[in-house]
Design a protein around this motif. Structure first.
Motif, PDB file in Angstrom:
ATOM      1  N   TYR A 325      -7.868  -2.262  -1.089  1.00  0.00           N
ATOM      2  CA  TYR A 325      -7.548  -3.646  -1.446  1.00  0.00           C
ATOM      3  C   TYR A 325      -6.807  -3.683  -2.774  1.00  0.00           C
ATOM      4  O   TYR A 325      -7.166  -2.951  -3.710  1.00  0.00           O
ATOM      5  N   ASP A 326      -5.792  -4.528  -2.835  1.00  0.00           N
ATOM      6  CA  ASP A 326      -5.133  -4.796  -4.105  1.00  0.00           C
ATOM      7  C   ASP A 326      -6.067  -5.696  -4.923  1.00  0.00           C
ATOM      8  O   ASP A 326      -6.408  -6.798  -4.490  1.00  0.00           O
ATOM      9  N   ILE A 327      -6.481  -5.210  -6.081  1.00  0.00           N
ATOM     10  CA  ILE A 327      -7.488  -5.944  -6.850  1.00  0.00           C
ATOM     11  C   ILE A 327      -6.957  -7.285  -7.342  1.00  0.00           C
ATOM     12  O   ILE A 327      -7.680  -8.290  -7.348  1.00  0.00           O
ATOM     13  N   SER A 334      -4.264  -1.042   2.762  1.00  0.00           N
ATOM     14  CA  SER A 334      -4.320   0.222   3.491  1.00  0.00           C
ATOM     15  C   SER A 334      -5.661   0.332   4.208  1.00  0.00           C
ATOM     16  O   SER A 334      -6.628  -0.341   3.856  1.00  0.00           O
ATOM     17  N   ARG A 335      -5.675   1.217   5.218  1.00  0.00           N
ATOM     18  CA  ARG A 335      -6.896   1.400   6.005  1.00  0.00           C
ATOM     19  C   ARG A 335      -6.807   2.726   6.735  1.00  0.00           C
ATOM     20  O   ARG A 335      -5.750   3.101   7.249  1.00  0.00           O
ATOM     21  N   LEU A 382      -4.471   6.069   1.260  1.00  0.00           N
ATOM     22  CA  LEU A 382      -5.760   6.599   1.689  1.00  0.00           C
ATOM     23  C   LEU A 382      -5.604   7.731   2.714  1.00  0.00           C
ATOM     24  O   LEU A 382      -6.403   7.873   3.645  1.00  0.00           O
ATOM     25  N   ARG A 383      -4.616   8.551   2.502  1.00  0.00           N
ATOM     26  CA  ARG A 383      -4.380   9.693   3.403  1.00  0.00           C
ATOM     27  C   ARG A 383      -5.532  10.695   3.312  1.00  0.00           C
ATOM     28  O   ARG A 383      -6.022  10.991   2.237  1.00  0.00           O
ATOM     29  N   ILE A 384      -5.942  11.218   4.479  1.00  0.00           N
ATOM     30  CA  ILE A 384      -6.968  12.258   4.508  1.00  0.00           C
ATOM     31  C   ILE A 384      -6.305  13.577   4.135  1.00  0.00           C
ATOM     32  O   ILE A 384      -5.531  14.142   4.918  1.00  0.00           O
TER      33      ILE A 384
END
Length: 402
Positions: A325-327, A334-335, A382-384
């Motif tokens: 989340y953009d604060i 992203s997810r 959020l890349r693994i």
């Protein structure tokens, strides 16, 4: 006998007599001398980069592992059964059980001199046990380790003893406290049972009493701006400047129901941006530099954290996915795909379950049921980045070396 000054204690040397769990960490035994290079620590190797390790524990079986994030190797250490919580001060892991707290030297740590940082790696080893009960809380700085039991009584141990592989005698602080006693600025901070902030010197003498109070203390965090205490009406920031201690309220700005107050802070060490669940479907973000609270609406929260400094808020939700989340705007940006199965809301720090640990470049998510840990590049949607398969269920996890 009076203790050595904190500056001398923090320079204590790590001995090399103990057997190593890590064959890459052992260093030749050398005698310190006046010609030793700046930052020299006997028995440890100084490295150019952060030497991160994850401490992992399965409370059901007691199986304990140390995952070296530099080599990718997993090291088996002696079991700790009945673990109710796992915390760290950046080097030592504190395995809290019903009767005591086991101390494990992870063999990875950093020393921050302000304008530069030293990174070290050494042998993994057991240190011993601190007295305690299920409510014991441990907080440390470079010189001392403060252990506060469930009744609010605090004992202070020399850090030099733990660095040498042994638990020495404790100095007892007077009175009882509403939460953990926190070492800070060569002093010790506590909140008395009536909500007043008490500042003690290293000998346990009262040194200051800032005017502000903290009602219903829940949670604390040490930042570069000072110590943050979670209170019923927001946060209290205790700071030291040239020997003078002051306290400043950072209020929520409105009445917040008890179930939605910040009760346990998580953040990247060195960051001034703190996170805490705000009920079941939101997360508080406290910007200590700006003295502001932001409530970010999310899905059902399991765990949350952020690297701060413009980074996304990372939230593990009950769908098993990480959400970014953009604060500033509160928008999801992203997810990931679902990474965990069968997760549920927690909102409490230290209990067994998935948590998000964050350092300067990566985040780590433990998957107990899947017997693995995911490494996340939070700067790349959020890349693994890596997944580490384990032979235990890592229900408890902390990161050291930061």
């Amino acid at each position: 006998m009076p203790w050595a000054p904190a500056a001398l204690v923090s320079l204590s040397l790590l001995t090399t007599s103990c057997a190593s769990h890590d064959d890459t960490a052992s260093a030749p035994k050398t005698t310190a001398s006046a010609s030793a290079p700046h930052g020299y620590v006997e028995g440890a190797q100084e490295k150019a980069e952060q030497q991160s390790r994850l401490l992992l524990n399965d409370p059901a079986t007691g199986d304990t592992r140390v995952l070296d994030l530099i080599t990718g190797k997993t090291h088996e250490v002696s079991r700790t059964t009945g673990t109710t919580g796992l915390t760290t001060d950046g080097r030592f892991g504190y395995f809290h059980t019903g009767s005591s707290t086991r101390v494990l030297d992870s063999g990875a740590w950093m020393v921050d001199h302000g304008d530069h940082v030293h990174y070290y790696r050494a042998a993994i080893r057991d240190v011993g046990r601190l007295p305690g009960d299920p409510g014991t809380q441990v907080r440390s700085d470079a010189a001392v380790t403060a252990v506060t039991d469930a009744d609010g009584r605090a004992g202070v141990y020399r850090r030099a003893g733990l660095e040498k592989g042994k638990v020495g005698p404790a100095r007892t602080l007077p009175g009882t406290h509403a939460g953990a006693v926190v070492p800070y600025a060569e002093h010790l901070l506590g909140v008395t049972d009536d909500g007043k902030v008490a500042v003690y010197d290293r000998e346990g003498r009262r040194a200051a009493s800032p005017d502000e109070e903290c009602e219903n203390l829940t949670g604390d965090a040490v930042t570069r701006r000072g110590v943050v205490l979670g209170c019923a009406d927001g946060a209290l920031l205790v700071r030291e400047d040239d020997g003078t201690f002051t306290a400043e309220k950072i209020p929520y700005g409105s009445d917040v129901p008890e179930a939605e107050r910040a009760t346990a802070f998580r953040h990247r060490p060195g960051s001034d941006t703190l996170t805490a669940p705000a009920g079941e479907r939101a997360v508080w973000v406290l910007d200590v530099s700006e003295r502001t609270w932001t409530r970010v609406r999310t899905g059902s929260v399991v765990s949350a954290n952020t690297a701060g400094e413009g980074s996304v808020l990372i939230v593990l939700e009950t769908d098993g996915a990480l959400h970014g989340y953009d604060i500033a705007t509160g928008k999801q940006v992203s997810r990931t795909k679902p990474l965990l199965k069968g997760v549920s809301e927690t909102g409490s720090d230290g209990n067994a379950g998935p948590v998000i640990e964050v350092d300067r470049s990566r985040a780590y998510l433990n998957d107990p049921k899947g017997k693995r840990v995911h490494e996340i590049d939070y700067n790349d949607n959020l890349r693994i980045a890596r997944t580490f398969d384990l032979d235990i269920e890592p229900a408890l996890m902390v990161e050291t070396g930061r």
